[in-house]
Design an enzyme around this catalytic site. Sequence first.
Site, PDB file in Angstrom:
ATOM      1  N   HIS A  63      33.166  45.995  43.756  1.00 65.99           N
ATOM      2  CA  HIS A  63      32.078  46.603  42.983  1.00 65.99           C
ATOM      3  C   HIS A  63      31.194  45.455  42.498  1.00 65.99           C
ATOM      4  CE1 HIS A  63      34.322  50.503  42.543  1.00 65.99           C
ATOM      5  NE2 HIS A  63      35.352  49.679  42.661  1.00 65.99           N
ATOM      6  N   ASP A 123      39.393  45.102  44.601  1.00 59.40           N
ATOM      7  CA  ASP A 123      38.759  45.991  43.631  1.00 59.40           C
ATOM      8  C   ASP A 123      38.018  45.181  42.570  1.00 59.40           C
ATOM      9  OD1 ASP A 123      37.967  48.368  42.456  1.00 59.40           O
ATOM     10  OD2 ASP A 123      39.849  48.681  41.380  1.00 59.40           O
ATOM     11  N   HIS A 178      33.229  43.187  34.252  1.00 57.13           N
ATOM     12  CA  HIS A 178      32.512  43.574  33.043  1.00 57.13           C
ATOM     13  C   HIS A 178      32.370  42.326  32.189  1.00 57.13           C
ATOM     14  CE1 HIS A 178      33.081  47.872  33.919  1.00 57.13           C
ATOM     15  NE2 HIS A 178      34.329  47.569  34.219  1.00 57.13           N
TER      16      HIS A 178
END
Length: 436
Positions: free
Chosen positions: A63, A302, A306
């Site tokens: 991501h 994965d 953040h």
Amino acid sequence: MTSNLLIRNAQILLPNNDIFLGDLSIKQGKIAEIGSELRDDSAQIIDGTGLTLLPGVIDPQVHFREPGLEHKEDLFTASCACAKGGVTSFLEMPNTVPLTTTQATLDDKLYRASQKCLVNYGFFMGATAENLDDLRNAHPACGIKIFMGSNHGALLVSTETEIEPIFAKGSRLIAVHAEDQARIVERKKLFKGNTDPAIHSQIQDEIAALNATKLAVKLANKYQRRLHILHLSTGIEAEYLRQHKTPWISTEVTPQHLLLNTTDYERIGTLAQMNPPLRSPENNDILWKALLDGVIDCIATDHAPHTLEEKAKPYPHSPSGMPGVETSLPLMLTEYKKGRCTLAQVVKWMCTNPAKLYNIPHKGEIKIDYDADLTLVDLNSYKPVLKENLATKCKWSPFEGWNLTGWPIYTIVNGNIALEKGQLNTDVRGKALSFS
């Protein structure tokens, strides 16, 4: 940019799993020759003495946050992290802003990547309840991503009634985040008001994962549809797949689900929070066994960064996800050095099998005429994971302080040197992957 390269005196891992001490020639972005005392007067020489030459890693689940969430990460910073970690290709997920659910949003990502990425790139289409035509026709896409749980908004496709039409029509690979959303919603009520991040593993428990995996397997077998189960996290799922996996079903595991567990909440708090969550320590051992005996096919990170400010919020307001592309190969090579697996197995899980599972031609092995996506790693020295050395924009790792071996010294993308002795060449650009 491509020039001829000649790697000399490296320990080269060949497709038959033999180690060959010798040279490798790269011409026009392809592996041209493997042998002893090769010559090419036009080539740039790379001294591979004491280093091990491996295929570049293909990370099939990341991501990278662009567009819309670039304060966490962007395609440039993420691809720099890839190059530092020996990752030469990635497959990226659709939960950006806007969501990747149409040909137009896919095209936008492909254009952005062509301008920014040091490594090769491919993108998933995100399933909603309404975009069946886009899922079948958007091109080029590596697959369809279904969030069965632990998501919200348009990408949450959680009921069998919504999911079955996606399996029923088309032939494109379907990758699922397998968690039972209805169970998660009910379990959240049980723990309301509890701010201990360790509760996350109880809310999104092992049964929630197993329920969704069973449903995905049922639909894949009903329609003989190509299914890939993302980030397997539980031993009970692994044992279920041991009995029910068919030739059109594959699965993956992350280094964090192999190497971290619920005891790590006490060590790093919300930095250990991810979806699906970390599990109890016994699950580590069962997942390792399933990986070693082939129930699990490959490794993905994965990578889901953040900011530290976001992660510092009290649970449940802290977001789930952690970075991983920079550390995945050294983590697995360190396990190899411990005797937990072989070097050939690491390459199979991280390079060869991802290329096969997603039908990516000419990648994942060191073969004549294959793309020169390679990494030269140092298996003779160790250095710690330090946040100040990370290229990811979020500048943290759940493996901070871990002493690892196998750090890439060179990363080569389509014959271009993207990393050389710790220095990134940010002028290098990867290419869009094709899926045959």
